[in-house]
Design an enzyme around this catalytic site. Structure first.
Site, PDB file in Angstrom:
ATOM      1  N   ASP A  64      -7.372  -1.825   4.456  1.00 29.50           N
ATOM      2  CA  ASP A  64      -5.966  -1.488   4.724  1.00 29.50           C
ATOM      3  C   ASP A  64      -5.687  -1.363   6.222  1.00 29.50           C
ATOM      4  OD1 ASP A  64      -5.732  -1.336   1.956  1.00 29.50           O
ATOM      5  OD2 ASP A  64      -6.129   0.807   1.923  1.00 29.50           O
ATOM      6  N   HIS A  76       0.855  -1.188   0.000  1.00 28.08           N
ATOM      7  CA  HIS A  76       0.000   0.000   0.000  1.00 28.08           C
ATOM      8  C   HIS A  76       0.891   1.237   0.000  1.00 28.08           C
ATOM      9  CE1 HIS A  76      -3.673   2.297   0.659  1.00 28.08           C
ATOM     10  NE2 HIS A  76      -2.991   3.040   1.516  1.00 28.08           N
ATOM     11  N   CYS A 135      42.996  13.938 -20.701  1.00 27.44           N
ATOM     12  CA  CYS A 135      42.781  12.495 -20.794  1.00 27.44           C
ATOM     13  C   CYS A 135      43.929  11.778 -21.500  1.00 27.44           C
ATOM     14  CB  CYS A 135      41.452  12.201 -21.491  1.00 27.44           C
ATOM     15  SG  CYS A 135      41.261  13.028 -23.062  1.00 27.44           S
TER      16      CYS A 135
END
Length: 899
Positions: free
Chosen positions: A150, A114, A704
């Site tokens: 519920d 729920h 890099c």
């Protein structure tokens, strides 16, 4: 795999939806046996996702329309259920009423998911009420089913904070869906292991009522009802429905006051929408307004709606108008005739009729960008035709771009920096209203606050890019026209190059002269190079064996991929954007780009220039934010067809995995490096010293392809090191905006700390620190250029990339060419490499055997927009630059025709 040794259960899955499918699949992965899936019948010939997955696995699937008749269980249904022999019912999401004799039948009973923190918000629409009530926390409950609504005992609960601009969708997608799946699986295992709790629910706090009409309560009410049934108020005596609420962060823009019945103070109609104030004086922004007659307008147009000049239609447009009149007549069959004043909604049209109208018009008039919202904003036939023709002519585009700048007086100029997300041609705050500081590495000061994009922002940006690709003008544009726009963009970048270089310098620490020449200069060259490719993308004709006796033609076409994601690093913020974006756009794709979190500003300035260049909205989207959130969502997103990434190898691997698991999207990766540079004794020593230093210290070592390790022939080693140190001492370290500066600050504090730790490890392992290795004693993130010698192959600094100004030097014996080659190649990386020698035969021999995507001979760092760039091994795959890069963003289609 530890889960195979845990206790396992026989399960019945009762429910439906994608959530149910994921729970089912994950429970099976954990080793539980699903003995039956009970789901809803097929709808319009299409099975529920849970049924699809179960049928594919060979799991028994039952599709009962109902379980009861007149309140009594259907015996045949109950018998079919009992026959599977389940020990536990798992109900992830179920819209059907399940009888109690089914709920209680298994040995362990039934558990239900729920979406609220019970006992709050029992019953339907729990997520909506979480927002409407303004709850600070959301969450879900897994509970034991009983005969109440519920009310059963709680097995497990999880909760999360509700963000200021959360909607039902963002809450569900961010937390309730992914964490709910995990919780259901965890709950089943707790039951299997006999450890599942049963905590009775209390009635205390079972309802929650908001007592103060504060700004967040108004915001919650609007978003909780967006778009049905709609939150409304009274303006000028008539009911007006409010759509699209967001929290207003920062200064309220200027606007015209508007009286709102019952409000604590007047609203404000601004260029961005309608500002509303709560009792606490805080503000929110409403995007659209809808009046009682059904007409919708942008809230920003409240005082000016209906003022636009009427268009005179051409003969062709008049013919289209009559075709559209026929479409209206087909929908509004109860109306005798469609007059100019006929109102779509007052004539009885409903929301499904809106969808039909939009789709029929789009089908008749291919290429027109029409949305459901447009119908609400032009409800009479004459208004609809005027709106349609404006879209047809492209006149609806374009309101002037609204940019809220962060301005700074620096480098003898005023730089104007956008700082918000750029989505669908507009700058706007992040959906959650969050922002973060971007820092000047020269002194550690805050440049400005930048929007911190959320998952919801990614989804909106991807949707905009998808629409721009599929139905926008970009996808229909002549390739030569597309090239013209990219040329125009390059021209604008050149016009703004000093401003771009200044922003790059203060945001990344790049020395201004380098930023101007390389960071910005090469970016401009890249866009011009790929602009020239736009009308030269072509396929081939291919002879095939089956050509006789029939007449056949086989040809290939190169086509764009669609929506592409680009994730770039912080070392060359603008240049990395250009390397990937230019090829992507030239190929005809649209893109969503995430700049590095620490260097977002030139990417956002680029976005502004792209609008000025005439790039259609949605083609380019820029989202500053974290890699863990924005980058991950881009990797996972099902509508993205390609992801280009430059960054570290570990992150590249994670991206590759996510791209494969989501929708097998195409990937290109430019990753880490440990590039070897071999310097032979027969080199030009002056050049080898100069270029060897450049190979390491260029852009403060944040490069890099930097030479991560130098191998220097033994007979010249000591002289070489002496010459290098002598030159380092001449380098000026300081403010990158000073034209005489050679060496600026490292990009950010965390990186500087990592470099200092790297040097400490080198010393501890026994390498000789000849020079540097320390932070410079001044404000900011400055590090001394560093030299290590006596570096042995097993050492950490011999194997791992520093990504900073650290020269790592090893000797090799005179004449041992093959030996040094073996050492140079003894790495998992293969991005770049270099060799210095006057012997051309030796140079060619070495270059053929170096395992790297780029080899420099008697030079270094010499990249060009026409030459492909990319690595081997764990330095990645795919290319930037050159024609090869274009192919990364295209797909090949083969067509065979018999005639």
């Amino acid at each position: 795999m530890s889960h195979y040794y845990q206790n396992k259960l026989k399960l019945a899955i009762i429910g439906q939806s994608l959530f149910g499918q994921e729970v089912y699949s994950n429970l099976r992965k954990q080793g539980h046996r699903v003995v039956g899936v009970f789901t809803v019948p097929d709808k319009d010939g299409k099975a529920d996702p849970l049924a699809v997955a179960a049928e594919k696995d060979g799991t028994p699937v039952f599709k009962f329309p109902r379980w009861r008749v007149k309140g009594n269980p259907i015996p045949e249904v109950v018998d079919a259920y009992k026959a599977v022999g389940a020990e536990l019912n798992v109900m992830p999401f179920c819209s059907q009423f399940i009888p109690m004799n089914i709920i209680d039948h298994p040995k362990h009973g039934s558990i239900i998911y729920h979406p609220s923190i019970l006992p709050l918000h029992r019953g339907a629409s729990a997520i909506n009420w979480t927002l409407i009530h303004g709850d600070k926390k959301a969450g879900f409950t897994v509970f034991w089913a009983d005969d109440g609504l519920d009310t059963g005992p709680i097995l497990l609960q999880r909760e999360c904070a509700v963000e200021p601009n959360d909607t039902v969708d963002t809450l569900y997608n961010r937390f309730l869906f992914p964490e709910g799946i995990k919780a259901m699986v965890e709950s089943v295992q707790l039951i299997a292991d006999g450890k599942a709790p049963r905590v009775p629910q209390t009635e205390e706090g079972a309802t929650l009522i908001s007592k103060q009409i504060l700004y967040h309560a108004i915001h919650n009410w609007i978003r909780g009802h967006d778009k049905v049934p709609g939150a409304w108020t009274v303006i000028d005596g008539q009911s007006v429905t409010l759509y699209g609420s967001s929290m207003l962060a920062g200064q309220v823009p200027a606007g015209q006051p508007l009286e709102i019945d019952g409000a604590s103070q007047p609203g404000l109609v601004t260029k961005n929408g309608l500002v509303l104030y709560g009792a606490d004086g805080k503000a929110l922004l409403v995007k659209n307004l809808q009046f009682e007659d059904g007409k919708m307008i942008p809230a920003s147009k409240y005082f000016s709606s209906g003022e636009s000049t009427s268009l005179d239609l051409t003969d062709d447009e008049k013919k289209m108008a009559e075709e559209i009149r026929s479409i209206w007549k087909g929908i509004l069959s109860n109306v005798p005739a469609i007059e100019d004043t006929t109102d779509f909604f007052k004539s009885g049209a409903a929301s499904m009729d809106v969808v039909r109208l939009v789709e029929e018009v789009k089908q008749k008039c291919a290429g027109v960008q029409l949305q459901n919202e447009d119908v609400y904003m032009a409800t009479t036939f004459q208004d609809f035709i005027q709106m349609f023709v404006r879209k047809l002519r492209g006149e609806d585009q374009e309101e002037e771009l609204v940019v809220d700048y962060a301005t700074k007086e620096v480098n003898n100029m005023t730089v104007k920096m956008p700082y918000q997300c750029f989505i669908n041609g507009k700058f706007e705050d992040a959906e959650n209203g969050k922002s973060y500081d971007t820092i000047n590495p020269t002194d550690g000061s805050v440049i400005c606050k930048v929007s911190y994009a959320s998952v919801g922002d990614v989804d909106r940006a991807v949707a905009a890019a998808k629409e721009a690709y599929e139905i926008g003008p970009w996808g229909r544009m002549n390739p030569r026209d597309r090239g013209s726009l990219l040329y125009r963009l390059a021209d604008l970048m050149e016009e703004h190059q000093e401003e771009l270089a200044t922003i790059e310098s203060i945001d990344s620490g790049a020395v201004y002269t380098l930023a101007l020449k390389t960071h910005v200069g090469m970016s401009i060259q890249t866009f011009r190079y790929f602009a020239g490719w736009c009308d030269k993308i072509q396929g081939k004709t291919i002879p095939i064996n089956q050509a006789r006796p029939n007449r056949n033609l086989t040809f290939t076409k190169k086509e764009p991929l669609g929506v592409c994601a680009i994730v770039i690093p912080w070392n060359y913020p603008l240049m990395m954007l250009a390397w990937k974006s230019a090829a992507c756009l030239a190929a005809g794709n649209t893109l969503v780009l995430k700049p590095a979190q620490v260097t977002p500003l030139t990417a956002l300035k680029f976005a502004e220039l792209s609008v000025k260049a005439g790039i259609p909205k949605g083609v380019i989207n820029i989202l500053p934010g974290s890699g863990g959130m924005v980058g991950q969502r881009l990797s996972d997103h099902p509508d993205i067809r390609k992801l280009g990434f430059t960054g570290s190898t570990p992150i590249g691997k994670q991206i590759m995995k996510s791209c494969a698991l989501s929708n097998l999207k195409k990937v290109s990766l430019e990753l880490g490096g440990k590039s070897p540079l071999i310097i032979f004794s027969d080199c030009d020593m002056d050049k080898a010293v100069r270029m060897g230093m450049s190979s390491v210290y260029f852009n403060k070592g944040e490069n890099c392809i930097a030479a991560g390790r130098l191998f220097v022939e033994e007979s010249i080693h000591d002289e070489y090191i002496s010459r290098v140190v002598e030159e380092i001492k001449k380098m000026k370290i300081g403010d990158p905006l000073d034209r005489s500066t050679d060496h600026g600050p490292q990009n950010h504090k965390a990186h500087l700390d990592k470099l200092l730790e790297y040097c400490e490890v080198g010393v501890k392992e026994g390498a000789t620190l000849v020079y540097g290795g320390r932070q410079v004693d001044r404000p900011g993130f400055f590090m001394e250029p560093t030299v290590f010698t006596d570096v042995e192959d097993h050492m950490f600094i011999a194997k791992e990339e520093s990504f900073g100004p650290v020269m790592v030097v090893s000797k090799f014996k005179d004449g041992d060419v093959d030996g040094v080659l073996q050492r140079a190649n003894d790495t998992e990386y293969g991005l770049a490499s270099g060799v210095f020698t006057r012997d051309i035969n030796k140079a060619m021999y070495v270059s053929e055997r170096l395992e790297a995507g780029t080899v420099f001979v008697n030079t270094y760092n010499k990249t060009d927009v026409a030459s492909p760039f990319g690595g081997f091994k764990q330095s990645g795959f795919g290319k930037d630059l050159g024609e090869d890069a274009l192919m990364e963003y295209l797909k090949t289609k083969a067509v065979t025709v018999e005639y």
